[in-house]
Write a protein that holds these residues in place. Structure first.
Motif, mmCIF file in Angstrom:
data_model
loop_
_atom_site.group_PDB
_atom_site.id
_atom_site.type_symbol
_atom_site.label_atom_id
_atom_site.label_comp_id
_atom_site.label_asym_id
_atom_site.label_seq_id
_atom_site.Cartn_x
_atom_site.Cartn_y
_atom_site.Cartn_z
ATOM 1 N N LYS A 246 -7.776 11.131 -37.702
ATOM 2 C CA LYS A 246 -8.754 12.066 -37.152
ATOM 3 C C LYS A 246 -9.877 12.367 -38.142
ATOM 4 O O LYS A 246 -10.766 13.159 -37.838
ATOM 5 C CB LYS A 246 -8.056 13.364 -36.740
ATOM 6 C CG LYS A 246 -7.045 13.186 -35.608
ATOM 7 C CD LYS A 246 -6.440 14.525 -35.203
ATOM 8 C CE LYS A 246 -5.441 14.344 -34.071
ATOM 9 N NZ LYS A 246 -4.829 15.643 -33.670
ATOM 10 N N ASP A 247 -9.831 11.746 -39.306
ATOM 11 C CA ASP A 247 -10.842 12.001 -40.330
ATOM 12 C C ASP A 247 -12.191 11.430 -39.893
ATOM 13 O O ASP A 247 -12.348 10.219 -39.726
ATOM 14 C CB ASP A 247 -10.398 11.370 -41.647
ATOM 15 C CG ASP A 247 -11.313 11.725 -42.800
ATOM 16 O OD1 ASP A 247 -11.963 12.784 -42.719
ATOM 17 O OD2 ASP A 247 -11.383 10.940 -43.769
ATOM 18 N N ALA A 248 -13.167 12.317 -39.701
ATOM 19 C CA ALA A 248 -14.504 11.870 -39.286
ATOM 20 C C ALA A 248 -15.151 11.083 -40.424
ATOM 21 O O ALA A 248 -14.984 11.420 -41.594
ATOM 22 C CB ALA A 248 -15.375 13.058 -38.910
ATOM 23 N N PRO A 249 -15.904 10.039 -40.106
ATOM 24 C CA PRO A 249 -16.476 9.209 -41.173
ATOM 25 C C PRO A 249 -17.763 9.786 -41.748
ATOM 26 O O PRO A 249 -18.416 10.632 -41.140
ATOM 27 C CB PRO A 249 -16.770 7.892 -40.447
ATOM 28 C CG PRO A 249 -17.104 8.319 -39.053
ATOM 29 C CD PRO A 249 -16.203 9.498 -38.766
ATOM 30 N N VAL A 250 -18.112 9.299 -42.918
ATOM 31 C CA VAL A 250 -19.489 9.411 -43.379
ATOM 32 C C VAL A 250 -20.185 8.163 -42.852
ATOM 33 O O VAL A 250 -19.624 7.066 -42.903
ATOM 34 C CB VAL A 250 -19.581 9.504 -44.915
ATOM 35 C CG1 VAL A 250 -18.984 10.798 -45.411
ATOM 36 C CG2 VAL A 250 -18.909 8.318 -45.596
ATOM 37 N N VAL A 299 -11.819 7.122 -48.452
ATOM 38 C CA VAL A 299 -12.826 7.695 -47.580
ATOM 39 C C VAL A 299 -12.884 6.884 -46.296
ATOM 40 O O VAL A 299 -12.516 5.703 -46.268
ATOM 41 C CB VAL A 299 -14.219 7.685 -48.276
ATOM 42 C CG1 VAL A 299 -14.746 6.258 -48.412
ATOM 43 C CG2 VAL A 299 -15.228 8.551 -47.539
ATOM 44 N N HIS A 300 -13.307 7.535 -45.232
ATOM 45 C CA HIS A 300 -13.600 6.849 -43.974
ATOM 46 C C HIS A 300 -15.114 6.720 -43.889
ATOM 47 O O HIS A 300 -15.839 7.718 -43.871
ATOM 48 C CB HIS A 300 -13.055 7.650 -42.795
ATOM 49 C CG HIS A 300 -13.272 7.002 -41.461
ATOM 50 N ND1 HIS A 300 -13.080 7.675 -40.267
ATOM 51 C CD2 HIS A 300 -13.647 5.738 -41.120
ATOM 52 C CE1 HIS A 300 -13.340 6.862 -39.259
ATOM 53 N NE2 HIS A 300 -13.697 5.687 -39.746
ATOM 54 N N SER A 356 -19.254 10.548 -34.220
ATOM 55 C CA SER A 356 -19.266 11.971 -34.581
ATOM 56 C C SER A 356 -19.056 12.161 -36.080
ATOM 57 O O SER A 356 -18.099 12.798 -36.530
ATOM 58 C CB SER A 356 -18.174 12.729 -33.804
ATOM 59 O OG SER A 356 -18.369 12.618 -32.419
ATOM 60 N N PRO A 357 -19.932 11.604 -36.897
ATOM 61 C CA PRO A 357 -19.704 11.596 -38.343
ATOM 62 C C PRO A 357 -19.874 12.970 -38.991
ATOM 63 O O PRO A 357 -20.536 13.853 -38.451
ATOM 64 C CB PRO A 357 -20.772 10.620 -38.846
ATOM 65 C CG PRO A 357 -21.869 10.718 -37.846
ATOM 66 C CD PRO A 357 -21.202 10.938 -36.523
ATOM 67 N N LYS A 358 -19.269 13.113 -40.188
ATOM 68 C CA LYS A 358 -19.463 14.335 -40.976
ATOM 69 C C LYS A 358 -20.924 14.474 -41.368
ATOM 70 O O LYS A 358 -21.509 15.560 -41.291
ATOM 71 C CB LYS A 358 -18.622 14.265 -42.261
ATOM 72 C CG LYS A 358 -17.141 14.262 -42.091
ATOM 73 C CD LYS A 358 -16.469 14.071 -43.447
ATOM 74 C CE LYS A 358 -14.962 13.970 -43.300
ATOM 75 N NZ LYS A 358 -14.294 13.683 -44.593
ATOM 76 N N ILE A 359 -21.461 13.367 -41.837
ATOM 77 C CA ILE A 359 -22.876 13.298 -42.205
ATOM 78 C C ILE A 359 -23.397 11.925 -41.777
ATOM 79 O O ILE A 359 -22.616 10.986 -41.569
ATOM 80 C CB ILE A 359 -23.106 13.472 -43.721
ATOM 81 C CG1 ILE A 359 -22.421 12.344 -44.500
ATOM 82 C CG2 ILE A 359 -22.654 14.834 -44.195
ATOM 83 C CD1 ILE A 359 -22.866 12.229 -45.948
#
Length: 511
Positions: A246-250, A299-300, A356-359
């Motif tokens: 579920k970790d959103a990617p950069v 990291v994703h 839906s990325p973090k950044i």
């Protein structure tokens, strides 16, 4: 360049590092006893002062063999940093090439200032490796030689492995930028990427064809490439280095115009051959993902690049055309040479809606206006989130890939008003006004609510006054991830080499 972790063969050229007081920093005093010419040179030379960036080559006959001592200055002790060693390594590398040295030794007998010896050696070696780059694929006679760098005294290879990964990603980016457009149109570019990433763990590559993009409504990107005989492609490289599904990617998004004639709004013939470099943003994105995957970063991350060729064919997009983007916003095409923002408009919207990325950070050789503003020292940095911009500024300072915060403002929207569409791709009322800012303002319409930054790298993609690619962006993005987005609680095990006997450290004072 080959790297070996042991003593070099006898009579091998070697590196000596000094500060501005001419104290030898990477050897004990025995080195001057073994090579008295070095002690005499430091005592009597009037040209070498040990300042940062200085280098002298001292030649010496050692047991009937010619040895070169590469004497490099680091400057004032309190100002020495990782970048100091990288720059020294790069300068050393230029002399290695000039002298065509097949082997060089870099010894680490001590920490320097407060920098662990494994760290400073890694940074110096990184500078040497990066300086060895030479693109000779299309030359019948090769000028470069493969030098072996012997690293003596290193115990933990983790810092070096990290920097080697960055160098590998940067080399890939440079190779892509230098490859001629007849060998790097979108389909061949995608194939090159798939080959380059083969064997890397946790990497998934996907390709959207023109038919797939049409179904998604990516008409802005497709419009740019419709004059070319080569099909446009949207390429995604996803790297999952974390265990959390579920970790959103950069997300990194790159402009990949493999050749830009300007289309119907055609460019002048002078220097048009340099327009093969208009895909440098995509190369940076792909190089950064390769670096992260190679060093198994926790990291994703996802890289999305729009690959097109902007040509004035019989079916080419025309000034006056209106295209409907993937976001449903319509764009009036006033100039077909303002094509990069059209490619990015759909690539950005696709990235934010699918992942839906973090950044989200995009890189593009987007405008000539940013070169007028910032030259070749800084990339123009725009964004809707001050935290990301500050993070990029910090990462830039640590990698010498600097960014400068530039403005976005709703007033710039007024310059891009269209009477027949939602927005125009350039300003009609004040052509050229705030060119870099209006281009970034245009992109902001296609990022949704995502935290986003735009890097206009038109001025920093190439060496100043030259046609050599810098690989700008690879180290910057890797450092950004390392500092702010990597899971530091789950790092790889340190890799060590067999320990050598410790050497007693003595300070070498200038006599």
């Amino acid at each position: 360049m080959d790297i070996k972790f042991n003593n070099a063969p006898k009579a091998t050229s070697f590196v000596v590092l000094t500060n501005d007081k001419l104290q030898i920093l990477n050897y004990d005093t025995d080195i001057t006893k073994q090579y008295p010419v070095l002690s005499k040179y430091l005592e009597f030379s009037s040209s070498f002062k040990g300042k940062e960036g200085e280098i002298e080559v001292v030649s010496h006959m050692h047991k009937e063999k010619l040895v070169f001592i590469l004497l490099a200055g680091l400057g004032e002790m309190e100002k020495i940093s990782n970048l100091t060693f990288q720059k020294a390594g790069h300068t050393i590398s230029s002399h290695i090439k000039k002298l065509k040295l097949q082997a060089v030794q870099l010894s680490a007998r001590m920490d320097i200032v407060n920098i662990n010896k494994d760290v400073w050696v890694a940074n110096c070696a990184y500078g040497i490796m990066s300086g060895q780059y030479c693109f000779e694929k299309y030359k019948s006679e090769k000028e470069s030689i493969n030098t072996c760098l012997y690293l003596d005294g290193i115990e933990d290879t983790t810092p070096l492995d990290h920097l080697k990964a960055i160098n590998n990603g940067t080399v890939f980016a440079k190779d892509c930028v230098h490859t001629p457009p007849n060998d790097l149109y979108p389909k061949l570019y995608a194939a090159k990427v798939q080959q380059e990433f083969k064997g890397l763990e946790n990497v998934k590559i996907s390709v959207l064809s023109e038919n797939s993009m049409k179904k998604l409504g990516m008409n802005a990107l497709l419009g740019v490439g419709q004059g070319s005989g080569h099909e446009s492609i949207l390429l995604t490289v996803q790297y999952k280095g974390t265990d959390n599904p579920k970790d959103a990617p950069v997300a990194f998004v790159g402009k990949g115009v493999t050749f830009d004639t300007g289309g119907i709004s055609i460019k002048p013939a002078h220097n048009m051959h340099k327009m093969k470099y208009d895909m440098a943003g995509s190369a940076a994105v792909l190089g950064a993902i390769k670096s992260l995957a190679t060093r198994k970063a926790k990291v994703h991350a996802v890289g999305v690049v729009g690959l097109v060729e902007n040509m004035p064919g019989h079916n080419a997009q025309r000034p006056g055309d209106i295209v409907k983007t993937m976001s449903s916003k319509t764009v009036e095409i006033l100039n077909t040479d303002a094509e990069g923002r059209l490619v990015l408009a759909d690539a950005l919207w696709y990235t934010q809606s699918k992942f839906s990325p973090k950044i989200m950070i995009d890189l593009a050789t987007l405008t000539g206006a940013v070169i007028v503003s910032l030259g070749s020292t800084y990339a123009g940095c725009f964004g809707n989130d001050t935290t990301i911009i500050k993070q990029l500024e910090e990462a830039g300072e640590q990698t010498e890939q600097k960014v400068w915060h530039m403005p976005l403002h709703k007033d710039y929207d007024d310059l891009m008003k269209s009477t027949v569409a939602d927005i125009a791709n350039i300003s009609e009322t004040r052509p050229g006004a705030a060119g870099a800012a209006t281009a970034a303002q245009f992109l902001q319409h296609f990022v949704g609510e995502t935290k986003w930054a735009h890097l206009d790298i038109a001025g920093v993609a190439l060496e100043s006054g030259a046609v050599n690619a810098k690989g700008y962006g690879v180290a910057l993005l890797d450092k950004l991830v390392e500092l702010f987005y990597e899971d530091t609680n789950n790092q790889p095990v340190k890799k060590t080499v067999e320990k050598k006997s410790k050497v007693k450290i003595k300070e070498q004072e200038k006599k």
